[in-house]
Design a protein around this motif. Structure first.
Motif, PDB file in Angstrom:
ATOM      1  N   UNK A 111       0.829  -1.200   0.000  1.00 26.16           N
ATOM      2  CA  UNK A 111       0.000   0.000   0.000  1.00 26.16           C
ATOM      3  C   UNK A 111       0.865   1.251   0.000  1.00 26.16           C
ATOM      4  N   UNK A 112       0.206   2.396  -0.026  1.00 27.50           N
ATOM      5  CA  UNK A 112       0.900   3.685   0.032  1.00 27.50           C
ATOM      6  C   UNK A 112       0.193   4.535   1.080  1.00 27.50           C
ATOM      7  N   UNK A 121       0.857   5.095   8.511  1.00 31.95           N
ATOM      8  CA  UNK A 121       2.121   4.346   8.491  1.00 31.95           C
ATOM      9  C   UNK A 121       2.040   2.966   9.136  1.00 31.95           C
ATOM     10  N   UNK A 122       1.269   2.828  10.228  1.00 28.93           N
ATOM     11  CA  UNK A 122       1.249   1.531  10.914  1.00 28.93           C
ATOM     12  C   UNK A 122       0.463   0.471  10.142  1.00 28.93           C
ATOM     13  N   UNK A 123      -0.193   0.886   9.051  1.00 28.35           N
ATOM     14  CA  UNK A 123      -0.930  -0.094   8.246  1.00 28.35           C
ATOM     15  C   UNK A 123      -0.056  -0.653   7.122  1.00 28.35           C
ATOM     16  N   UNK A 124       1.100  -0.086   6.906  1.00 31.21           N
ATOM     17  CA  UNK A 124       2.029  -0.603   5.894  1.00 31.21           C
ATOM     18  C   UNK A 124       3.163  -1.347   6.605  1.00 31.21           C
ATOM     19  N   UNK A 125       3.970  -2.064   5.846  1.00 37.42           N
ATOM     20  CA  UNK A 125       5.043  -2.847   6.478  1.00 37.42           C
ATOM     21  C   UNK A 125       6.288  -1.982   6.680  1.00 37.42           C
ATOM     22  N   UNK A 126       6.096  -0.804   7.279  1.00 39.20           N
ATOM     23  CA  UNK A 126       7.208   0.126   7.495  1.00 39.20           C
ATOM     24  C   UNK A 126       8.064  -0.312   8.686  1.00 39.20           C
ATOM     25  N   UNK A 155       4.773   8.873   0.247  1.00 38.90           N
ATOM     26  CA  UNK A 155       5.302   7.715   0.960  1.00 38.90           C
ATOM     27  C   UNK A 155       6.826   7.691   0.880  1.00 38.90           C
ATOM     28  N   UNK A 156       7.349   7.966  -0.329  1.00 41.56           N
ATOM     29  CA  UNK A 156       8.809   7.975  -0.515  1.00 41.56           C
ATOM     30  C   UNK A 156       9.442   9.049   0.372  1.00 41.56           C
ATOM     31  N   UNK A 157       8.803  10.207   0.438  1.00 41.35           N
ATOM     32  CA  UNK A 157       9.303  11.324   1.239  1.00 41.35           C
ATOM     33  C   UNK A 157       9.298  10.957   2.722  1.00 41.35           C
ATOM     34  N   UNK A 158       8.187  10.377   3.163  1.00 44.34           N
ATOM     35  CA  UNK A 158       8.037   9.977   4.563  1.00 44.34           C
ATOM     36  C   UNK A 158       9.124   8.987   4.966  1.00 44.34           C
ATOM     37  N   UNK A 159       9.318   7.958   4.116  1.00 48.30           N
ATOM     38  CA  UNK A 159      10.308   6.922   4.431  1.00 48.30           C
ATOM     39  C   UNK A 159      11.720   7.498   4.409  1.00 48.30           C
TER      40      UNK A 159
END
Lengths: 201, 201
Positions: A111-112, A121-126, A155-159
């Motif tokens: 997901x994104x 964020x907690x819903x993705x495999x971060x 998402x890319x920016x956040x990560x």
């Protein structure tokens, strides 16, 4: 006058209608096709659905879908474990693997980020990605290969902001004109990016 | 470098790819969607496929698909058994029944004559239709409701030549402009037919 109803057909049509991009007309066409299949074929179809669901789980390392404990990419000793390519889904991994030129590993987010759709964020495999970076000091680079959409960029920016403090290099896929395209039909944003990203010949 | 393969996913994609109008990209999208469904939903989907196949058979009278010995239309005492509407498939019956104005019975051919595709009269339910006409002197009219295509026309013509000698009236659906259409975008053949078939106001 009794209304004509064919319950098993309608149920099948309804099931096909739940799939993405399948409207009621297409659903009826598919349901009808399945009915005209030989019974053995129909059973094979149903079996593929159930079996896929039963056998597929998430790789303990990269969170990609796999039918093993650890996916063939993560368990391949020849793969360069120091580069992790972050993607949205299984399909992106398949697309990148088609190039047959990459010797990297992946991390699948499933997901994104999208506050509008309630995807946090907690819903993705971060968390799993951050664990990989902390546990294995061996990771040198994380390539952000999310889609060039608003959500993909966010998402890319956040990560990137999470990962950079760990001293790991973070990169992004190149923007530019797609190979084989026609400049005339390329949008301005892409052209601007292609000019800014130009390289020596 | 081990090639990345996800066998259950590929099998599911292949199964979807066999359905009409579903290309490899759509098949991959549908297979991926099925994988992300909850397991119970996927099982319901598979079950609908198998159950539909198990419960559906052909009506002993009109050869339409049904989950009973005799379909609800043929067993409905209020239906006018003296008019039989000949159609290609289940979907045509569903389309005609949607009008909710017809009080007729049907006969489903399960295909159209096509020497090019090797579909001959004995491969359609023509024998069953002729038996209905011979057994029940009550049939007064047969409406040919096959598609207005070359194959549909040829089938209607073929059946008409078989049925007329029995002293049964044979009719054909009206040709003309579809309701709500734009004359400007209607093809010449349809317009010619619409003018020839004009009626008093």
């Amino acid at each position: 006058m009794a209304e004509y109803k064919l319950v098993p057909f309608e149920r099948l049509q309804e099931q096909f209608g739940r799939l993405p991009g399948i409207g009621p007309k297409t659903a009826a066409r598919l349901a009808y096709y399945v009915l005209t299949m030989p019974q053995a074929e129909a059973e094979k179809f149903a079996d593929a659905v159930v079996q896929a669901h039963k056998t597929i789980r998430y790789c303990k390392v990269c969170c990609n879908m796999t039918d093993q404990e650890i996916c063939p990419i993560c368990s391949d000793p020849k793969r360069d474990k120091s580069v992790i390519c972050v993607v949205e889904s299984l399909q992106d991994v398949l697309a990148l693997e088609k190039t047959r030129e990459l010797n990297i590993t992946y991390h699948v987010l499933h997901g994104l980020l999208s506050p509008m759709k309630g995807i946090m964020p907690d819903m993705l495999s971060i968390k799993e990605l951050m664990n990989r970076l902390k546990d294995h000091q061996a990771v040198k680079e994380v390539i952000m290969a999310t889609n060039p959409t608003i959500e993909g960029e966010a998402t890319a920016m956040y990560l990137s902001k999470l990962i950079k403090p760990l001293g790991v290099r973070v990169s992004r896929l190149a923007y530019g004109i797609p190979v084989g395209c026609n400049l005339e039909y390329t949008d301005e944003v892409t052209l601007t990016r292609a000019i800014h990203g130009r390289s020596e010949m």
